[in-house]
Design an enzyme around this catalytic site. Structure first.
Site, mmCIF file in Angstrom:
data_model
loop_
_atom_site.group_PDB
_atom_site.id
_atom_site.type_symbol
_atom_site.label_atom_id
_atom_site.label_comp_id
_atom_site.label_asym_id
_atom_site.label_seq_id
_atom_site.Cartn_x
_atom_site.Cartn_y
_atom_site.Cartn_z
ATOM 1 N N SER A 88 0.812 -1.217 0.000
ATOM 2 C CA SER A 88 0.000 0.000 0.000
ATOM 3 C C SER A 88 0.844 1.266 0.000
ATOM 4 O O SER A 88 0.480 2.272 -0.622
ATOM 5 C CB SER A 88 -0.946 -0.004 1.204
ATOM 6 O OG SER A 88 -0.223 -0.013 2.413
ATOM 7 N N ASP A 99 1.020 0.021 7.837
ATOM 8 C CA ASP A 99 2.413 -0.404 7.929
ATOM 9 C C ASP A 99 3.115 -0.174 6.592
ATOM 10 O O ASP A 99 2.488 0.164 5.589
ATOM 11 C CB ASP A 99 2.514 -1.867 8.359
ATOM 12 C CG ASP A 99 1.842 -2.809 7.367
ATOM 13 O OD1 ASP A 99 1.462 -2.353 6.272
ATOM 14 O OD2 ASP A 99 1.683 -3.999 7.682
ATOM 15 N N ASP A 101 5.378 -2.175 3.978
ATOM 16 C CA ASP A 101 5.977 -3.430 3.524
ATOM 17 C C ASP A 101 7.330 -3.101 2.900
ATOM 18 O O ASP A 101 7.409 -2.312 1.940
ATOM 19 C CB ASP A 101 5.066 -4.116 2.502
ATOM 20 C CG ASP A 101 3.757 -4.559 3.111
ATOM 21 O OD1 ASP A 101 3.797 -5.213 4.170
ATOM 22 O OD2 ASP A 101 2.696 -4.240 2.543
ATOM 23 N N ASP A 153 6.976 -4.153 8.153
ATOM 24 C CA ASP A 153 7.073 -5.586 7.854
ATOM 25 C C ASP A 153 8.256 -5.751 6.914
ATOM 26 O O ASP A 153 8.208 -5.309 5.757
ATOM 27 C CB ASP A 153 5.799 -6.103 7.200
ATOM 28 C CG ASP A 153 4.667 -6.291 8.189
ATOM 29 O OD1 ASP A 153 4.870 -6.024 9.380
ATOM 30 O OD2 ASP A 153 3.573 -6.697 7.757
ATOM 31 N N LYS A 214 -10.256 -0.978 -0.132
ATOM 32 C CA LYS A 214 -9.536 -1.563 0.997
ATOM 33 C C LYS A 214 -10.299 -1.333 2.301
ATOM 34 O O LYS A 214 -10.420 -2.249 3.123
ATOM 35 C CB LYS A 214 -8.132 -0.954 1.094
ATOM 36 C CG LYS A 214 -7.154 -1.477 0.053
ATOM 37 C CD LYS A 214 -5.898 -0.637 -0.019
ATOM 38 C CE LYS A 214 -5.072 -0.769 1.245
ATOM 39 N NZ LYS A 214 -4.413 -2.090 1.359
ATOM 40 N N TYR A 223 -11.064 -8.994 4.080
ATOM 41 C CA TYR A 223 -9.707 -8.547 3.752
ATOM 42 C C TYR A 223 -8.710 -9.394 4.527
ATOM 43 O O TYR A 223 -8.402 -9.113 5.673
ATOM 44 C CB TYR A 223 -9.544 -7.065 4.122
ATOM 45 C CG TYR A 223 -8.260 -6.431 3.620
ATOM 46 C CD1 TYR A 223 -8.275 -5.607 2.505
ATOM 47 C CD2 TYR A 223 -7.040 -6.636 4.262
ATOM 48 C CE1 TYR A 223 -7.118 -5.006 2.037
ATOM 49 C CE2 TYR A 223 -5.878 -6.050 3.808
ATOM 50 C CZ TYR A 223 -5.916 -5.238 2.694
ATOM 51 O OH TYR A 223 -4.764 -4.654 2.237
#
Length: 572
Positions: A88, A99, A101, A153, A214, A223
């Site tokens: 995202s 978060d 990624d 993450d 989303k 989701y």
């Protein structure tokens, strides 16, 4: 106006936005901003600062790991590592609390063992890093942590190169050569994200629609790739495909067409943004049901665009697909109101807000399986939660064929118990014909055995080198009426199923004794007159507990922890 052809087919419509569509889009953005889906400039700067600090730590770790591999200091300083973002954040649809990624790319001599045994402790020692947890045996191994209020993450891709040159290109497919599957999967996270942005006609419209989708998917509890629904990349691919079909449309109109298109779509026909590429020189497996018979079982394939193309929805099962179809239909029916000619701005806003109502998951099922987790402290809490969450799909996928298992894809916190959460699965039992009889003529006992699924799940969470004695869990069956109060978001509660009284009839009439059917006998007993109603077979006023056939579903516990569901028929 876009003249380029996007996708594998011609667009459905190339019409320009009408004034009504522009109005619908403007109110759509207002609704998104009202729900705090756009982060401030200050928060954006904080993310960039955190990524810069993380990059510095990764470079230091890569240097120290190279020294451990007995490389000369000069050579070790030139090895380096790279970090990239995806998901995202890379797509530009992240919110204030999303978060990041992040992918860490390293040369061949730096291993996943270095990643977890050296980098993880280094991050844990940083004073601004909190809640660090490692999930080493996940499908894609990851280090999760909060760095100065920003959730990260971090995954790893180990290249088959001695060093990473300055001109190294993330999008060159040759970089996939000789990679293990986990590194290939991690690397393609970035490659797919960038490919999506290149394959949509309007990035701005795509981002607006995807922000809403989303949020809608999270509100409607659909989701989560891990639980058999759709993850972030799958929702992005679905959104991008509709953007390709309406290349010049406004975001509000694209969003309305999103629900129309996927309510109409005939699964398992695949969703593709571009044609599937095949590279004989690399020889990597791509999604191709004509070659791989197992891929013919995919229920709702949504194919990633970067080589090697894969199905991003391999976890979908019949129960979760049924829920998705229901949600697409619901979205189509609600957004149909936007076609009214005299619709007001307030009514448009009501349509968007109605779409975003929370799921009624805990009101839609009569039976649940609860997986309750607990730890004594924060240090083990996130680690234990991440491990169990990554294993929940094993429990769902191993359910017997006559159990329809619908997961709630989020954990629910216990407000009065520290470091305690529960996952819930909605259960429906397909126990066949209730009129079947056993060999001796009595009503047959129907059973559904959950022991195999639960034991498989227990094995996955217990025997992995991560679980410790302080990491507790409990699995139990729970009726809807016994659900804890904290799972509900409003005053509504599950309603008990109404049972209708049944009358046994003969020749279309209720059998009655001879004489006046309405009279009641009186008898003299010890000087007292008592009234007695005769026992009448099939009497409509007879106690239903003694006259009706009922079915009882129980979850039975055994000494070895196995669980099974039992259905009994007959008088209760």
């Amino acid at each position: 106006m876009s003249k380029r052809r996007y996708g594998t087919t011609d667009p459905i419509s190339t019409a320009q936005p009408t004034e009504h569509h522009k109005l619908v889009t403007r109110i759509l953005v207002e609704v998104l901003r009202g729900r705090d889906l756009y982060e401030s400039e200050e928060r954006s700067r904080k993310r960039e600062e955190v990524l810069g600090r993380l990059n510095d730590m990764v470079q230091k770790w890569a240097y120290e790991s190279s020294i451990k591999c007995r490389m000369p200091e000069v050579v070790a300083r030139e090895q380096g590592a790279r970090i990239f973002t995806f998901g995202s954040y890379r797509l530009g649809v992240h919110g204030p609390n999303s978060d990041i990624d992040t992918l860490c790319v390293v040369p061949a001599h730096i291993t996943r063992q270095h990643f977890f045994q050296d980098l993880a402790p280094m991050l844990r020692a940083e004073r601004d890093v909190k809640e660090l947890a490692t999930v080493e045996d996940a499908f894609v191994p990851v280090i999760k942590f909060v760095f100065d209020t920003v959730d990260i993450d971090l995954v790893l891709a180990q290249l088959a190169l001695n060093a990473i040159p300055d001109e190294w290109d993330l999008h060159d497919s040759n970089n996939l050569r000789n990679l293990d599957f986990k590194s290939q999967k991690s690397l393609n996270g970035c490659r797919d994200t960038d490919s999506i942005l290149k394959l949509v006609p309007s990035i701005e419209s795509f981002r607006t629609v995807l922000r809403f989708i989303k949020l809608w998917a999270k509100k409607r509890a659909v989701y989560s790739n891990a639980f058999g629904f759709l993850g972030g990349v799958s929702w992005a691919l679905l959104t991008a495909r509709v953007c390709q079909l309406y290349p010049n449309a406004a975001a509000g109109h694209i969003l309305q067409k999103f629900f129309v298109f996927y309510d109409f779509w005939k699964w398992p026909s695949p969703i593709l943004l571009t044609s599937i590429q095949k590279d004989q020189s690399l020889g990597l497996e791509v999604w191709d049901p004509s070659v791989n018979p197992l891929q013919r079982r995919d229920l709702a394939p949504i194919i990633t665009p970067a080589y090697p193309s894969m199905n991003s929805t391999y976890n979908i099962n019949h129960a979760t697909l049924r829920v998705l179809k229901k949600e697409f239909k619901r979205g189509k029916e609600i957004t149909r109101k936007l076609d009214k000619k005299e619709i007001t701005e307030d009514q448009i806003k009501e349509v968007w807000n109605e779409l975003l109502k929370d799921s009624d998951f805990f009101l839609e099922h009569r039976n649940f399986l609860q997986v309750k987790l607990s730890t004594p402290d924060e240090e083990t809490h996130k680690r234990w939660l991440g491990l169990v969450e990554s294993r929940m799909r094993q429990l769902v996928m191993k359910m017997p064929h006559n159990v329809i298992c619908t997961p709630y894809p989020y954990y629910v916190k216990h407000p009065k118990e520290s470091f305690t959460e529960s996952f819930f699965l909605g259960l429906e039992f397909d126990l066949g014909d209730s009129n079947e009889e056993s060999a001796n003529g009595s009503k047959a006992r129907k059973q559904v055995n959950l022991a195999d699924a639960i034991n498989h799940f227990k094995h996955k969470v217990e025997y992995n080198g991560i679980k410790t004695d302080v990491m507790k869990y409990e699995i139990k069956h729970i009726k809807a009426r016994n659900l804890p109060e904290f799972v509900f978001k409003d005053d509504r509660r599950p309603q008990a199923k109404k049972r209708r009284r049944k009358k046994r009839k003969k020749s279309g009439k209720i059998e009655q004794p001879e004489g006046d059917q309405k009279t009641v006998k009186t008898e003299q007993s010890n000087g007292r007159t008592t009234k007695k109603r005769p026992k009448i077979e099939g009497d409509a006023n007879k106690d239903t507990k003694n006259s009706e056939k009922k079915m009882k579903v129980q979850l039975l516990g055994k000494k070895d922890g196995q669980l099974q569901v039992q259905k009994r028929e007959g008088k209760v």
